[in-house]
Scaffold this motif. Structure first.
Motif, mmCIF file in Angstrom:
data_model
loop_
_atom_site.group_PDB
_atom_site.id
_atom_site.type_symbol
_atom_site.label_atom_id
_atom_site.label_comp_id
_atom_site.label_asym_id
_atom_site.label_seq_id
_atom_site.Cartn_x
_atom_site.Cartn_y
_atom_site.Cartn_z
ATOM 1 N N ASN A 43 -8.334 -5.333 2.758
ATOM 2 C CA ASN A 43 -7.547 -4.542 3.691
ATOM 3 C C ASN A 43 -8.468 -3.927 4.726
ATOM 4 O OD1 ASN A 43 -4.836 -4.477 3.318
ATOM 5 N ND2 ASN A 43 -4.799 -2.642 2.070
ATOM 6 N N ASP A 44 -8.333 -4.262 6.001
ATOM 7 C CA ASP A 44 -9.118 -3.483 6.958
ATOM 8 C C ASP A 44 -8.262 -2.313 7.439
ATOM 9 O OD1 ASP A 44 -7.454 -4.345 9.023
ATOM 10 O OD2 ASP A 44 -8.659 -6.166 9.283
ATOM 11 N N GLU A 45 -8.870 -1.449 8.247
ATOM 12 C CA GLU A 45 -8.138 -0.235 8.587
ATOM 13 C C GLU A 45 -6.814 -0.534 9.283
ATOM 14 O OE1 GLU A 45 -10.225 3.160 10.264
ATOM 15 O OE2 GLU A 45 -8.342 3.795 11.208
ATOM 16 N N SER A 46 -6.794 -1.569 10.132
ATOM 17 C CA SER A 46 -5.555 -1.852 10.858
ATOM 18 C C SER A 46 -4.432 -2.245 9.904
ATOM 19 C CB SER A 46 -5.791 -2.962 11.876
ATOM 20 O OG SER A 46 -5.974 -4.192 11.199
ATOM 21 N N MET A 47 -4.782 -2.751 8.726
ATOM 22 C CA MET A 47 -3.733 -3.125 7.774
ATOM 23 C C MET A 47 -3.285 -1.935 6.930
ATOM 24 S SD MET A 47 -4.775 -6.741 6.150
ATOM 25 C CE MET A 47 -6.022 -7.772 6.858
ATOM 26 N N ARG A 48 -4.125 -0.907 6.886
ATOM 27 C CA ARG A 48 -3.794 0.241 6.033
ATOM 28 C C ARG A 48 -2.959 1.281 6.757
ATOM 29 N NH1 ARG A 48 -9.216 -0.116 4.005
ATOM 30 N NH2 ARG A 48 -9.838 1.306 5.646
ATOM 31 N N ARG A 49 -3.158 1.395 8.051
ATOM 32 C CA ARG A 49 -2.521 2.502 8.754
ATOM 33 C C ARG A 49 -1.066 2.231 9.108
ATOM 34 N NH1 ARG A 49 -5.653 6.077 12.987
ATOM 35 N NH2 ARG A 49 -3.661 7.116 12.789
ATOM 36 N N VAL A 50 -0.273 3.274 8.982
ATOM 37 C CA VAL A 50 1.117 3.124 9.395
ATOM 38 C C VAL A 50 1.240 3.474 10.876
ATOM 39 C CG1 VAL A 50 2.128 3.569 7.149
ATOM 40 C CG2 VAL A 50 1.659 5.469 8.679
ATOM 41 N N VAL B 86 -3.768 -3.941 -10.606
ATOM 42 C CA VAL B 86 -3.059 -3.705 -9.349
ATOM 43 C C VAL B 86 -4.032 -3.601 -8.190
ATOM 44 C CG1 VAL B 86 -1.759 -1.975 -8.039
ATOM 45 C CG2 VAL B 86 -1.093 -2.525 -10.389
ATOM 46 N N ARG B 87 -3.708 -4.279 -7.109
ATOM 47 C CA ARG B 87 -4.456 -4.106 -5.886
ATOM 48 C C ARG B 87 -3.464 -3.713 -4.805
ATOM 49 N NH1 ARG B 87 -8.748 -8.597 -4.027
ATOM 50 N NH2 ARG B 87 -10.059 -8.132 -5.792
ATOM 51 N N PHE B 88 -3.802 -2.676 -4.027
ATOM 52 C CA PHE B 88 -2.890 -2.329 -2.951
ATOM 53 C C PHE B 88 -3.203 -3.175 -1.727
ATOM 54 C CE2 PHE B 88 -2.726 1.495 -5.617
ATOM 55 C CZ PHE B 88 -1.354 1.534 -5.815
ATOM 56 N N GLY B 89 -2.219 -3.946 -1.311
ATOM 57 C CA GLY B 89 -2.364 -4.812 -0.147
ATOM 58 C C GLY B 89 -2.049 -4.055 1.124
ATOM 59 N N PRO B 90 -1.677 -4.771 2.171
ATOM 60 C CA PRO B 90 -1.421 -4.113 3.446
ATOM 61 C C PRO B 90 -0.176 -3.227 3.417
ATOM 62 C CG PRO B 90 -1.067 -6.491 3.609
ATOM 63 C CD PRO B 90 -1.559 -6.228 2.238
ATOM 64 N N ALA B 91 -0.132 -2.283 4.359
ATOM 65 C CA ALA B 91 1.020 -1.398 4.458
ATOM 66 C C ALA B 91 2.249 -2.167 4.940
ATOM 67 C CB ALA B 91 0.714 -0.241 5.405
ATOM 68 N N GLN C 297 0.813 -1.213 0.000
ATOM 69 C CA GLN C 297 0.000 0.000 0.000
ATOM 70 C C GLN C 297 0.850 1.268 0.000
ATOM 71 O OE1 GLN C 297 -2.926 1.039 3.308
ATOM 72 N NE2 GLN C 297 -1.514 2.721 3.021
ATOM 73 N N LEU C 298 2.023 1.191 0.638
ATOM 74 C CA LEU C 298 2.838 2.396 0.731
ATOM 75 C C LEU C 298 3.483 2.787 -0.602
ATOM 76 C CD1 LEU C 298 4.478 2.055 4.255
ATOM 77 C CD2 LEU C 298 2.424 3.294 3.569
ATOM 78 N N SER C 299 3.259 1.980 -1.637
ATOM 79 C CA SER C 299 3.788 2.378 -2.942
ATOM 80 C C SER C 299 2.774 3.240 -3.697
ATOM 81 C CB SER C 299 4.149 1.150 -3.778
ATOM 82 O OG SER C 299 2.986 0.413 -4.101
ATOM 83 N N ALA C 300 1.597 3.459 -3.077
ATOM 84 C CA ALA C 300 0.511 4.133 -3.790
ATOM 85 C C ALA C 300 0.831 5.575 -4.176
ATOM 86 C CB ALA C 300 -0.776 4.096 -2.959
ATOM 87 N N THR C 301 1.782 6.193 -3.496
ATOM 88 C CA THR C 301 2.113 7.563 -3.871
ATOM 89 C C THR C 301 2.985 7.605 -5.137
ATOM 90 O OG1 THR C 301 3.003 9.643 -3.106
ATOM 91 C CG2 THR C 301 4.108 7.663 -2.308
ATOM 92 N N GLU D 84 -8.873 4.081 0.362
ATOM 93 C CA GLU D 84 -8.160 2.800 0.385
ATOM 94 C C GLU D 84 -6.657 2.946 0.569
ATOM 95 O OE1 GLU D 84 -9.584 -0.184 0.128
ATOM 96 O OE2 GLU D 84 -11.612 0.653 -0.114
ATOM 97 N N VAL D 85 -6.082 4.035 0.066
ATOM 98 C CA VAL D 85 -4.624 4.123 0.099
ATOM 99 C C VAL D 85 -4.074 5.048 1.175
ATOM 100 C CG1 VAL D 85 -4.353 3.511 -2.327
ATOM 101 C CG2 VAL D 85 -4.531 5.937 -1.666
#
Ligand SMILES: C[S@@+](CC[C@H](N)C(=O)[O-])C[C@H]1O[C@@H](n2cnc3c(N)ncnc32)[C@H](O)[C@@H]1O
Ligand code: SF4
Ligand code: SF4
Lengths: 219, 378
Positions: free
Chosen positions: B156-163, B136-141, B117-121, B300-301
């Motif tokens: 991806n739930d929120e806990s997987m998205r947040r840094v 492409v699907r953005f997976g967990p961070a 997910q952190l490659s989304a930028t 999502e990202v």
């Protein structure tokens, strides 16, 4: 890696690229580029594809010979400088494309008299390079030439040894000056042969570490 | 499975290499880009893509050891996902290169790839699909969440998205900064005062640990507060050890310089603080109500969960701007160009500028200085 100073520095590398490259190769980069163009342009009305044109130094030489050039690069900041370099020249026939080298597989087959890659293949991984060279060979017209100028591994063992020792500081310097790490190509001529082309000419400079290899497709 | 594809096994557990690469993470350690098999993947197995920063590749292969997946390592100049994506070394072109040239297309009968997910930028998902047909699907961070992500139907739930920046990560970062600094200082000091080496090294590492654990918890000017505290401690130690005037003076100046050096790039080294060097322009995210179609790719990202969804009518709120680190991921991914950066005077950086030149404001991108040839419209 995200150190402020380093990021800022790398961010501005496209601007410093030309001077940096000159320093890194002790000025030999100009002879390399001249030779590349000499080997690639065999007559008037040539159609040339350039892979990894960067800031457009080779592109400019090609356009001075009056040939038609398609120049690709994946770095938009480098391409922008190339466009600026060539925008004030009259009568140029250049198309810039922002894409990665592997995407040349969407260009028409058998449509170029020459394909040039200057210092860009050494930035690719072996599997990427094999793919790109193979695709390049397919895009050449019969009798067309693939001309590659790049960092190579010296053939003689003592030169190879010196090269090995100098590798780390050189890589660091390269990273700082031009923002990329290249890997000298172990067997450039061999990789060109592997695509079915025939090596017709080879030049070396700088203790055998810079080479221009020309390979031709059967008529 | 073809013989020629290297199999990535958990045998690569090499703690020493992990430690070495953590303390010397300023050096780009790279893995050769290409295709690796983890476990025993077949033509239906998921395809996971990551950068070619060696430590990351090993971590990903390790956490996935119990799964059967294809691992595509894309060229990111040996830099980690987050920094490489924000700095333009890990973007659409590098992803396309890897997918087209690594040989994965001959191995699977689908065209879906999971990206960090952190490659989304840096990576424009729809552009990848346009250029090479891969979805492409953005997976967990974090790689550690990959098994859970794969097991739960790739959601991806929120806990997987947040840094986050937990104690262990802070420690890693402290060593990543402290160790090379200590090394340089020890090399410089050793010829003159060899008995200073150990205390200095310890002081530097402790300072780094203090900074990375406390920085975001101290209100106002942590650099100065910390300098004072650490200088105090250093003085007390030297005095207690019966140090002379020279030693006391060194103890007075040295820690101050250290703290200044360490705090200089603190925000750039953490995933939770961003844009410290842009305070004067105060760029912030603006959502265009007219354009937003509620696609929710921004949601999502976003690594900081800044957005709140509204379902009827579909719309997005940038509801927690204080958490925003200005990474630009939301802007890059929005297919409607409904997001952009704007400053207090209403000046904008257009989405296209951000996509092409990675003009995100994460950390310290110099977007309004003279020496930069790419300038946002002013
Ligand atoms: C060292 S520069 C050489 C530039 C120019 N040809 C010259 O001789 O000065 C290498 C260039 O190749 C480009 N390049 C490297 N790998 C590439 C790839 N896979 N696809 C497209 N361009 C690439 C880089 O963006 C960079 O601009
Ligand atoms: S701002 Fe863009 S990405 Fe976000 S919900 Fe609206 S349309 Fe979708
Ligand atoms: S710029 Fe801010 S809102 Fe957008 S993705 Fe990054 S942290 Fe989230």
């Amino acid at each position: 890696m995200s150190t402020l100073a380093l990021m800022r520095w790398l961010e501005t590398t496209p601007k410093r690229y030309d001077k940096g490259m000159h320093l890194l190769t002790l000025g030999r980069v100009s002879s390399l580029r001249d030779r590349l163009v000499d080997m690639a342009v065999t007559g008037p009305n040539c159609q040339v594809l350039e892979i990894g044109c960067g800031t457009g130094a080779v592109t400019e030489l090609l356009s001075d010979r009056g040939v038609e050039v398609t120049a690709i690069d994946q770095n938009p900041a480098m391409l922008e400088l190339a466009r600026q370099r060539l925008q004030n020249k009259p009568d140029t026939n250049i198309t810039f494309i922002e894409c990665t080298a592997a995407e040349i597989d969407s260009l028409p087959e058998q449509s170029y008299d020459a394909i040039i890659a200057s210092l860009s293949l050494s930035e690719m991984s072996p599997s990427e390079r094999a793919f790109v060279l193979h695709q390049a060979a397919l895009r050449l017209k019969p009798g067309g030439r693939l001309v590659v100028g790049d960092e190579v591994r010296p053939r003689i063992s003592w030169q190879r040894f010196i090269n090995l020792i100098l590798r780390a500081p050189q890589a660091l310097l390269g990273w700082l000056l031009v923002g990329s790490i290249s890997h000298p190509i172990p067997d450039l001529a061999g990789e060109l042969c592997a695509t079915g082309l025939k090596v017709v000419h080879e030049d070396r400079w700088l203790q055998d570490t810079l080479a221009v290899v020309t390979a031709a497709k059967n008529k | 499975m073809s013989e020629s594809i290297p199999v990535y096994k958990a045998v690569l557990y090499s703690l020493l290499l992990d430690i070495l690469q953590t303390v010397l993470r300023m050096i780009p350690w790279s893995t050769e880009p290409g295709l690796y098999a983890v476990g025993n993947p077949d033509s239906d197995s998921p395809v996971v893509l990551t950068c070619n920063y060696d430590l990351t590749v090993r971590q990903v292969a390790r956490v996935l050891a119990e799964n059967d997946v294809w691992l595509v390592v894309a060229p990111s100049s040996g830099i980690n996902v987050w920094c490489a994506a924000a700095g333009g070394h890990f973007g659409t072109h590098q992803i396309v290169t890897a997918l087209k040239t690594c040989g994965i297309e001959a191995q699977v009968n689908h065209r879906r790839v999971i990206l960090p997910q952190l490659s989304a930028t840096g990576v424009l998902a729809r552009e990848v699909s346009k250029r090479c047909g891969w979805k492409v699907r953005f997976g967990p961070a974090y790689a550690t969440d990959l098994p859970r992500y794969l097991a739960t139907g790739q959601k991806n739930d929120e806990s997987m998205r947040r840094v986050h920046f937990r104690a262990f990560e802070r420690m890693e970062m402290a060593f990543a900064w402290g160790f090379p600094m200590a090394l340089v200082v020890v090399i410089l000091v050793a010829p003159f005062r060899s008995n200073w080496c150990l205390p200095l090294a310890i002081l530097i590492i402790c300072t780094a640990l203090a900074i990375f654990s406390l920085y975001d918890r101290i209100p106002s000017k942590p650099g100065i507060t910390l300098s004072a505290v650490i200088t105090g401690i250093a003085l007390a130690c030297v005095w207690a050890a019966g140090g002379n005037i020279g030693a006391l003076l060194t103890a007075l100046i040295f820690p101050g310089i250290l703290v200044a050096l360490l705090t200089f790039d603190y925000p750039g080294s953490t995933p939770i603080a961003g844009g410290a060097h842009f305070e004067e322009r105060n760029w912030h995210i603006v959502v265009d109500a007219e354009r937003c179609r509620g696609v929710f790719s921004c949601f999502e990202v976003c690594p900081e969960a800044c957005f709140t969804k509204q379902d009827n009518p579909r719309f997005i709120y940038h509801s927690s701007p204080d958490r925003c680190i200005r990474c630009g991921a939301c802007i890059v991914q929005c297919s409607q160009d409904a997001l952009w950066f704007e400053d207090e005077q209403g000046q904008r950086i257009e989405p296209e500028q951000i996509r092409r030149y990675k003009l995100n404001l994460l950390g310290q991108r110099t977007i309004n200085t003279e020496d930069q040839f790419i300038k946002p419209p002013v």
